[in-house]
Design an enzyme around this catalytic site. Structure first.
Site, short mmCIF file in Angstrom:
data_model
loop_
_atom_site.label_atom_id
_atom_site.label_comp_id
_atom_site.label_asym_id
_atom_site.label_seq_id
_atom_site.Cartn_x
_atom_site.Cartn_y
_atom_site.Cartn_z
N ALA A 159 0.80 -1.22 0.00
CA ALA A 159 0.00 0.00 0.00
C ALA A 159 0.84 1.28 0.00
O ALA A 159 0.32 2.35 -0.28
CB ALA A 159 -0.94 0.00 1.20
N SER A 193 4.52 1.01 -1.08
CA SER A 193 5.62 0.85 -2.02
C SER A 193 5.48 -0.49 -2.73
O SER A 193 4.75 -1.39 -2.29
CB SER A 193 6.99 0.91 -1.30
OG SER A 193 7.16 -0.21 -0.45
N GLY A 194 6.16 -0.61 -3.86
CA GLY A 194 6.24 -1.86 -4.59
C GLY A 194 7.69 -2.26 -4.74
O GLY A 194 8.61 -1.43 -4.57
N ARG A 195 7.91 -3.51 -5.04
CA ARG A 195 9.28 -3.98 -5.24
C ARG A 195 9.28 -5.20 -6.15
O ARG A 195 8.28 -5.91 -6.27
CB ARG A 195 9.94 -4.32 -3.90
CG ARG A 195 9.18 -5.32 -3.07
CD ARG A 195 9.79 -5.53 -1.70
NE ARG A 195 9.01 -6.48 -0.92
CZ ARG A 195 9.44 -7.08 0.17
NH1 ARG A 195 10.66 -6.84 0.63
NH2 ARG A 195 8.68 -7.94 0.81
N HIS A 209 -2.82 -12.45 -2.68
CA HIS A 209 -2.97 -11.59 -1.50
C HIS A 209 -1.66 -11.68 -0.74
O HIS A 209 -1.22 -12.76 -0.34
CB HIS A 209 -4.13 -12.05 -0.62
CG HIS A 209 -4.34 -11.17 0.56
ND1 HIS A 209 -4.96 -11.60 1.71
CD2 HIS A 209 -4.02 -9.86 0.78
CE1 HIS A 209 -5.00 -10.61 2.59
NE2 HIS A 209 -4.44 -9.54 2.04
N ASP A 210 -0.98 -10.54 -0.57
CA ASP A 210 0.38 -10.56 -0.04
C ASP A 210 0.48 -11.27 1.30
O ASP A 210 1.47 -11.97 1.58
CB ASP A 210 0.97 -9.15 0.04
CG ASP A 210 0.05 -8.13 0.71
OD1 ASP A 210 -0.96 -8.53 1.32
OD2 ASP A 210 0.36 -6.92 0.61
N THR A 211 -0.54 -11.15 2.15
CA THR A 211 -0.51 -11.85 3.44
C THR A 211 -0.55 -13.36 3.24
O THR A 211 0.12 -14.11 3.96
CB THR A 211 -1.69 -11.40 4.32
OG1 THR A 211 -1.64 -9.99 4.48
CG2 THR A 211 -1.62 -12.06 5.69
N THR A 269 1.16 -2.60 6.40
CA THR A 269 0.22 -1.50 6.57
C THR A 269 -0.83 -1.87 7.61
O THR A 269 -1.30 -1.04 8.38
CB THR A 269 -0.48 -1.19 5.23
OG1 THR A 269 0.52 -0.94 4.25
CG2 THR A 269 -1.38 0.03 5.34
#
Length: 281
Positions: A16, A18-20, A237-239, A261
């Site tokens: 939410a 930054s991206g990488r 979903h990143d989690t 976040t």
């Protein structure tokens, strides 16, 4: 995997703020990770409200993949609940709405008059949050965009679509919409129908490990890559990806704390807990 085998994989991880892009060199019994590129994720406030700068994010993804060099596969994850709407030609109608936008402030109470909160939880297992996709879709009803939208893609599926031209809905991110049956893993028609939500907007469900497509020729040209590279569906979903990566065996019992976040505390169980006591807690 044989001891002599190795592969280099690229993970696109959009948060939410930054991206990488991270590469993982996989050999037998070992994964070596390297952060290749990190870029800011700055929402923009427009006349119509708070929006994600999705084109800037996509540029960051391409910059990171180009810096990584040719890899053997690409996977994409992101935060949950938010989405982009496409027209009949597959073009994005507008910048995706940010989950912190105020359009859903009074929507949950309206929804519960039709589908009670107890029923929502018993079917989907999702705790109440006013920005869940279900509430966003109800808030968007009767808008001009909703009337012409032909497809809804959650954020990681939108990025994968731009990379491959293929559309799908990954199940872990779909589970955060509050429209997926937690017991069957299929869409909860009895939740969506009374609320006027058209589930055919969603692309077909796909699971982690499924092939999401192959990088388009135009994308390969932008990256200066010479060979076809598959995009593989991950727990988008990143989690979900974070929890799946915890190094435990199938019989281990463990709890997790995942802090980004948002902070989440949970257990990995063989089946969801959908009781009223769980909802009230």
């Amino acid at each position: 995997m044989r001891a002599t085998d190795s592969a280099v994989l690229a993970a696109v991880d959009l948060g939410a703020s930054s991206g990488r892009v991270i590469t993982g060199r996989v050999t037998a019994g070992r994964v070596d990770l390297a952060e290749i590129h990190r870029f800011a994720n700055r929402p923009v406030r427009l006349l119509e409200g708070l929006r994600w700068d999705i084109h800037s994010l996509y540029t960051g993804v391409l910059d990171g993949l180009k810096a990584a060099g040719e890899v053997d596969s690409v996977g994409v994850d992101s935060w949950a609940v938010d989405y982009g709407l496409l027209d009949a030609d597959g073009h994005l109608l507008s910048a995706p709405v940010h989950y912190r936008d105020t359009r859903t402030d009074d929507v949950p109470e309206q929804v519960w008059q039709t589908v009670p909160a107890e029923q929502l939880y018993a079917r989907t297992g999702i705790q109440h949050a006013p920005f869940n996709t279900l509430y966003q879709l109800v808030a968007a009803q009767r808008t001009a965009q909703a009337s012409i939208a032909s497809r809804l893609l959650l954020i990681p599926d939108l990025i994968s679509y731009w990379l491959t031209g293929e559309q799908g809905t990954e199940v872990t991110n779909a589970s955060t919409t509050q429209l997926l049956d937690a017991s069957t893993g299929t869409w909860a028609e009895d939740i969506a129908r009374p609320l006027g939500i058209d589930l055919t907007l969603f692309a077909p469900l796909r699971a982690p490990g499924d092939k999401a497509g192959t990088l388009l020729p135009d994308v390969l040209q932008q990256l200066n890559w010479q060979r076809q590279v598959p995009v593989t569906t991950v727990a988008s979903h990143d989690t979900a990806s974070a929890v799946a990566a915890v190094p435990v065996g199938p019989k281990d019992h463990f709890a997790y704390i995942c802090t980004g976040t948002w902070s989440l505390v949970g257990l990995e169980l063989s089946s969801p807990v959908l009781t009223e006591a769980s909802r009230l807690a």
